[in-house]
Design a protein around this motif. Structure first.
Motif, mmCIF file in Angstrom:
data_model
loop_
_atom_site.group_PDB
_atom_site.id
_atom_site.type_symbol
_atom_site.label_atom_id
_atom_site.label_comp_id
_atom_site.label_asym_id
_atom_site.label_seq_id
_atom_site.Cartn_x
_atom_site.Cartn_y
_atom_site.Cartn_z
ATOM 1 N N ARG A 141 40.537 41.866 -5.346
ATOM 2 C CA ARG A 141 41.342 41.705 -6.553
ATOM 3 C C ARG A 141 40.594 40.869 -7.587
ATOM 4 N NH1 ARG A 141 46.696 42.988 -5.304
ATOM 5 N NH2 ARG A 141 47.253 42.687 -3.131
ATOM 6 N N LEU A 142 41.011 41.055 -8.828
ATOM 7 C CA LEU A 142 40.647 40.164 -9.910
ATOM 8 C C LEU A 142 41.940 39.502 -10.359
ATOM 9 C CD1 LEU A 142 38.343 42.463 -12.086
ATOM 10 C CD2 LEU A 142 37.699 40.997 -10.173
ATOM 11 N N ILE A 143 41.835 38.255 -10.777
ATOM 12 C CA ILE A 143 42.999 37.519 -11.270
ATOM 13 C C ILE A 143 42.765 37.224 -12.747
ATOM 14 C CG2 ILE A 143 44.353 35.376 -11.094
ATOM 15 C CD1 ILE A 143 44.657 37.070 -8.598
ATOM 16 N N GLY A 144 43.770 37.530 -13.576
ATOM 17 C CA GLY A 144 43.719 37.228 -15.001
ATOM 18 C C GLY A 144 44.478 35.943 -15.284
ATOM 19 N N ILE A 145 43.947 35.164 -16.227
ATOM 20 C CA ILE A 145 44.535 33.859 -16.548
ATOM 21 C C ILE A 145 44.670 33.721 -18.061
ATOM 22 C CG2 ILE A 145 44.272 31.359 -16.316
ATOM 23 C CD1 ILE A 145 42.289 31.991 -13.976
ATOM 24 N N ASP A 146 45.870 33.378 -18.509
ATOM 25 C CA ASP A 146 46.113 33.067 -19.920
ATOM 26 C C ASP A 146 46.547 31.616 -19.994
ATOM 27 O OD1 ASP A 146 46.514 33.593 -22.762
ATOM 28 O OD2 ASP A 146 48.662 33.489 -22.308
ATOM 29 N N VAL A 147 45.674 30.756 -20.500
ATOM 30 C CA VAL A 147 45.963 29.325 -20.566
ATOM 31 C C VAL A 147 46.642 29.008 -21.892
ATOM 32 C CG1 VAL A 147 44.964 26.993 -20.543
ATOM 33 C CG2 VAL A 147 43.949 28.803 -19.144
ATOM 34 N N GLY A 148 47.844 28.460 -21.803
ATOM 35 C CA GLY A 148 48.563 28.005 -22.987
ATOM 36 C C GLY A 148 48.665 26.492 -22.969
ATOM 37 N N THR A 149 49.266 25.923 -23.991
ATOM 38 C CA THR A 149 49.368 24.468 -24.042
ATOM 39 C C THR A 149 50.302 23.917 -22.963
ATOM 40 O OG1 THR A 149 51.060 24.694 -25.746
ATOM 41 C CG2 THR A 149 48.813 24.254 -26.498
ATOM 42 N N LYS A 150 51.365 24.665 -22.618
ATOM 43 C CA LYS A 150 52.321 24.193 -21.610
ATOM 44 C C LYS A 150 52.337 25.066 -20.364
ATOM 45 C CE LYS A 150 55.433 22.173 -24.967
ATOM 46 N NZ LYS A 150 56.749 22.211 -25.577
ATOM 47 N N TRP A 151 51.974 26.337 -20.495
ATOM 48 C CA TRP A 151 52.091 27.292 -19.406
ATOM 49 C C TRP A 151 50.792 28.053 -19.205
ATOM 50 C CZ3 TRP A 151 56.326 26.663 -16.648
ATOM 51 C CH2 TRP A 151 57.467 26.158 -17.265
ATOM 52 N N VAL A 152 50.567 28.454 -17.966
ATOM 53 C CA VAL A 152 49.423 29.306 -17.627
ATOM 54 C C VAL A 152 49.988 30.577 -17.018
ATOM 55 C CG1 VAL A 152 47.340 29.529 -16.221
ATOM 56 C CG2 VAL A 152 47.921 27.310 -17.234
ATOM 57 N N GLY A 153 49.716 31.700 -17.667
ATOM 58 C CA GLY A 153 50.159 32.984 -17.154
ATOM 59 C C GLY A 153 49.111 33.558 -16.227
ATOM 60 N N LEU A 154 49.563 34.163 -15.133
ATOM 61 C CA LEU A 154 48.658 34.771 -14.162
ATOM 62 C C LEU A 154 49.012 36.238 -13.954
ATOM 63 C CD1 LEU A 154 48.583 31.980 -11.402
ATOM 64 C CD2 LEU A 154 47.015 32.292 -13.330
ATOM 65 N N ALA A 155 47.974 37.027 -13.704
ATOM 66 C CA ALA A 155 48.137 38.438 -13.380
ATOM 67 C C ALA A 155 47.095 38.786 -12.332
ATOM 68 C CB ALA A 155 47.939 39.299 -14.633
ATOM 69 N N ARG A 156 47.315 39.879 -11.616
ATOM 70 C CA ARG A 156 46.324 40.301 -10.619
ATOM 71 C C ARG A 156 46.208 41.813 -10.622
ATOM 72 N NH1 ARG A 156 49.781 38.342 -5.770
ATOM 73 N NH2 ARG A 156 51.495 39.771 -5.991
ATOM 74 N N THR A 157 45.059 42.261 -10.153
ATOM 75 C CA THR A 157 44.865 43.695 -10.004
ATOM 76 C C THR A 157 45.333 44.119 -8.625
ATOM 77 O OG1 THR A 157 42.649 43.481 -9.056
ATOM 78 C CG2 THR A 157 42.795 43.680 -11.464
ATOM 79 N N ASP A 158 45.467 45.426 -8.473
ATOM 80 C CA ASP A 158 45.654 45.979 -7.137
ATOM 81 C C ASP A 158 44.298 45.899 -6.431
ATOM 82 O OD1 ASP A 158 44.543 49.187 -7.416
ATOM 83 O OD2 ASP A 158 44.962 48.047 -9.238
ATOM 84 N N LEU A 159 44.242 46.206 -5.153
ATOM 85 C CA LEU A 159 42.992 46.085 -4.388
ATOM 86 C C LEU A 159 41.911 47.070 -4.832
ATOM 87 C CD1 LEU A 159 44.409 45.370 -0.828
ATOM 88 C CD2 LEU A 159 43.104 43.799 -2.266
ATOM 89 N N LEU A 160 42.296 48.147 -5.500
ATOM 90 C CA LEU A 160 41.308 49.100 -6.030
ATOM 91 C C LEU A 160 40.837 48.684 -7.426
ATOM 92 C CD1 LEU A 160 42.946 52.457 -4.911
ATOM 93 C CD2 LEU A 160 40.999 51.277 -3.871
ATOM 94 N N ARG A 161 41.420 47.635 -7.956
ATOM 95 C CA ARG A 161 41.078 47.081 -9.273
ATOM 96 C C ARG A 161 41.227 48.107 -10.392
ATOM 97 N NH1 ARG A 161 35.982 43.680 -7.374
ATOM 98 N NH2 ARG A 161 34.923 45.486 -8.213
ATOM 99 N N MET A 162 42.371 48.765 -10.383
ATOM 100 C CA MET A 162 42.635 49.770 -11.409
ATOM 101 C C MET A 162 43.692 49.312 -12.410
ATOM 102 S SD MET A 162 42.410 53.178 -9.090
ATOM 103 C CE MET A 162 42.246 54.283 -10.469
ATOM 104 N N VAL A 163 44.673 48.539 -11.935
ATOM 105 C CA VAL A 163 45.806 48.155 -12.766
ATOM 106 C C VAL A 163 46.055 46.657 -12.648
ATOM 107 C CG1 VAL A 163 48.278 48.521 -13.165
ATOM 108 C CG2 VAL A 163 46.858 50.424 -12.408
ATOM 109 N N ALA A 164 46.360 46.040 -13.786
ATOM 110 C CA ALA A 164 46.707 44.618 -13.817
ATOM 111 C C ALA A 164 48.210 44.465 -13.970
ATOM 112 C CB ALA A 164 45.993 43.940 -14.977
ATOM 113 N N ASN A 165 48.797 43.572 -13.181
ATOM 114 C CA ASN A 165 50.231 43.297 -13.246
ATOM 115 C C ASN A 165 50.481 41.797 -13.316
ATOM 116 O OD1 ASN A 165 51.516 45.973 -12.873
ATOM 117 N ND2 ASN A 165 50.315 45.933 -10.990
#
Length: 141
Positions: free
Chosen positions: A6-30
């Motif tokens: 998997r790849l993990i996506g990170i959106d760093v904000g001033t108060k919150w950090v959003g996280l997302a991950r791919t499926d194991l085939l790395r095709m879709v981020a959720n």
């Protein structure tokens, strides 16, 4: 590492950090959640330990002109903390310009009520998924 990861996506904000991950085939981020920064670091540590994570993709907040503004320092501090906890994991930076606007537009399109679209935690995790999906699309990773 297995051929599936998997790849993990990170959106760093001033108060919150959003996280997302791919499926194991790395095709879709959720999106997977939004956390205060210290909790986000702990969540990332757990994800790396348990979910075959190969790389972290962090939103890099460029100015509309493409330069590095003040928000870069906040993200650099977050990366520094991440490297202390997860020194072995690769971290890639991805231009995050306009991802928050895209996240809100996607929520409108999918019928999320206006009051819920105002929640910055929803926007952060949706933006993390957009950052990660853009990375997948641009790199073919």
């Amino acid at each position: 590492m297995s051929r599936y990861s998997r790849l993990i996506g990170i959106d760093v904000g001033t108060k919150w950090v959003g996280l997302a991950r791919t499926d194991l085939l790395r095709m879709v981020a959720n999106p997977i959640g939004t956390y205060p920064p210290p909790e986000a670091i702990e969540k990332l540590k757990k994800l790396v330990e348990t979910e075959q994570v190969e790389k972290l993709v962090i939103g890099w907040p460029l100015t509309p002109e493409g330069g590095e503004g003040r928000a870069i320092r906040m993200v650099e501090r977050f990366i520094t903390r991440l490297r202390l906890v997860l020194p072995e994991i690769e971290i890639a930076k991805m231009d995050e310009r306009y991802t928050s606007k895209e996240a809100v537009a996607a929520m409108v399109e999918s019928g999320v009520p206006k009051m819920k679209r105002r929640d910055s935690d929803r926007v952060n995790q949706a933006a993390a998924a957009i950052i990660l999906q853009k990375y997948l699309d641009e790199t073919g990773n």
